[in-house]
Write an enzyme that holds these catalytic residues in place. Structure first.
Site, mmCIF file in Angstrom:
data_model
loop_
_atom_site.group_PDB
_atom_site.id
_atom_site.type_symbol
_atom_site.label_atom_id
_atom_site.label_comp_id
_atom_site.label_asym_id
_atom_site.label_seq_id
_atom_site.Cartn_x
_atom_site.Cartn_y
_atom_site.Cartn_z
ATOM 1 N N HIS A 45 0.833 -1.200 0.000
ATOM 2 C CA HIS A 45 0.000 0.000 0.000
ATOM 3 C C HIS A 45 0.874 1.259 0.000
ATOM 4 O O HIS A 45 1.585 1.506 0.970
ATOM 5 C CB HIS A 45 -0.903 -0.006 1.246
ATOM 6 C CG HIS A 45 -1.822 1.161 1.329
ATOM 7 N ND1 HIS A 45 -1.858 2.006 2.411
ATOM 8 C CD2 HIS A 45 -2.746 1.632 0.450
ATOM 9 C CE1 HIS A 45 -2.779 2.930 2.211
ATOM 10 N NE2 HIS A 45 -3.333 2.733 1.032
ATOM 11 N N GLU A 47 0.429 -0.554 -4.745
ATOM 12 C CA GLU A 47 -0.598 0.443 -5.030
ATOM 13 C C GLU A 47 0.070 1.803 -4.913
ATOM 14 O O GLU A 47 1.004 1.973 -4.119
ATOM 15 C CB GLU A 47 -1.718 0.305 -3.983
ATOM 16 C CG GLU A 47 -2.905 1.232 -4.161
ATOM 17 C CD GLU A 47 -2.881 2.481 -3.300
ATOM 18 O OE1 GLU A 47 -3.845 3.255 -3.365
ATOM 19 O OE2 GLU A 47 -1.900 2.726 -2.565
ATOM 20 N N HIS A 106 -0.064 11.008 -2.229
ATOM 21 C CA HIS A 106 -1.400 10.707 -1.714
ATOM 22 C C HIS A 106 -2.257 11.950 -1.467
ATOM 23 O O HIS A 106 -3.410 12.022 -1.885
ATOM 24 C CB HIS A 106 -1.292 9.902 -0.409
ATOM 25 C CG HIS A 106 -2.635 9.561 0.168
ATOM 26 N ND1 HIS A 106 -3.293 10.394 1.044
ATOM 27 C CD2 HIS A 106 -3.443 8.503 -0.030
ATOM 28 C CE1 HIS A 106 -4.461 9.850 1.368
ATOM 29 N NE2 HIS A 106 -4.573 8.699 0.729
HETATM 30 O O1 G3P Z 1 -6.452 1.871 -2.928
HETATM 31 C C1 G3P Z 1 -6.696 1.586 -1.604
HETATM 32 C C2 G3P Z 1 -6.396 2.743 -0.693
HETATM 33 O O2 G3P Z 1 -5.172 3.288 -1.076
HETATM 34 C C3 G3P Z 1 -7.470 3.802 -0.681
HETATM 35 O O3 G3P Z 1 -7.284 4.777 0.303
HETATM 36 O O4 G3P Z 1 -6.581 6.937 1.165
HETATM 37 O O5 G3P Z 1 -4.993 5.047 1.241
HETATM 38 O O6 G3P Z 1 -5.561 6.138 -0.926
HETATM 39 P P1 G3P Z 1 -6.047 5.770 0.446
HETATM 40 MG MG MG Z 2 -4.515 4.883 -2.336
#
Ligand code: G3P
Ligand code: MG
Length: 256
Positions: A18, A45, A60
């Site tokens: 993540h 991701e 982000h």
């Molecule tokens: O893609 C899953 C997750 O990344 C969504 O939330 O806020 O971490 O981008 P965030």
């Molecule tokens: Mg995300």
């Protein structure tokens, strides 16, 4: 045009870091992506916005305050300004000097990783971001190993009509209208997958979506017991801040 099948490895879910291996390296940097692959993840991701000069940049938040100690708003700042920021030091001196990458740079730097590109959207979805991400995917010829996702149905729908040959996932977070939105978006956009927050990933829901032909990715899962449970339920992918831990749990669930 039908999208290719969702990236998969027989017998187990994909493991994606993540924002990279963000528990131990600065999120959304080359260092974090590299580390997630070293820890055995299949990919990672990342989050993208379109910056002031038009490029798709990997970060982000809407501004650089948290990771770059600057109030610059990403959508207004030109790329050279964003590049001046150090987005590694906040996570530790060892990471000082990490820069905000562009999407094409990341796709080029990790030629065999599965990359889940999350389209970020402010109040008004930036449809130009969808255009820019399609351009990067075509340029790098990575159609077979990217998954494009968003919480924004209009942004994901725009992407889907521009690139029907690329796999997409609609993101769902917990909330009162989550299921109504998810069902409507799946009907309208026909994404290859639904990307569920872990709180929503019950056995019944995973099995119902999977039976309906919609792959299920679950985010963000750091607890090894929960990763094992999801692997046994047959989810297509898990996204974790601790991809090494998740990879081990998946291995246990697969009896390897
Ligand atoms: O893609 C899953 C997750 O990344 C969504 O939330 O806020 O971490 O981008 P965030
Ligand atoms: Mg995300």
């Amino acid at each position: 045009m039908t999208p290719p099948s969702y990236p998969s490895i027989p017998g187990r879910p994909l493991v994606l870091g993540h924002r990279g291996a963000s528990a131990e390296a600065p999120e959304n940097t080359l260092a974090a992506f590299r580390r997630s692959l070293e820890l055995g993840a299949d990919g990672f991701e990342l989050d993208v916005w379109r910056c002031g000069s038009g490029e798709a940049v990997v970060i982000h938040d809407a501004d650089a305050a948290r990771t770059g100690q600057s109030q610059l708003a990403v959508k207004d700042a030109p790329l050279p300004r964003l590049r001046e920021l150090d987005v590694g030091r906040w996570k530790g001196e060892a990471f000082a000097g990490e820069r905000i990458p562009t999407l094409p740079e990341v796709l080029e730097a990790f030629p065999s990783a599965v990359v889940n590109v999350e389209l970020k959207s402010g109040g008004i979805p930036d449809l130009g971001l969808a255009v820019e991400v399609v351009r990067a995917i075509r340029q790098q010829r990575v159609e077979e190993r990217v998954i494009v996702s968003s919480f924004s149905a209009s942004l994901l729908g725009a992407f889907r009509s521009l690139a029907p040959d690329v796999v997409t996932g609609f993101l769902v977070a917990p909330g009162a209208v989550a299921w109504a939105r998810a069902a409507a978006a799946v009907r309208a956009i026909r994404p290859s997958a639904i990307h569920l927050a872990r709180e929503l990933a019950t056995a019944d829901r995973v099995s119902a979506w999977t039976r309906a032909g919609v792959n299920v990715l679950v985010w963000t899962v750091d607890d090894p017991g929960e990763v094992e449970r999801l692997a046994r339920l047959g989810v297509a992918a898990v996204v974790s801040n601790r991809p090494g831990v998740a990879r081990e749990a998946v291995r246990r669930a697969a009896g390897l």
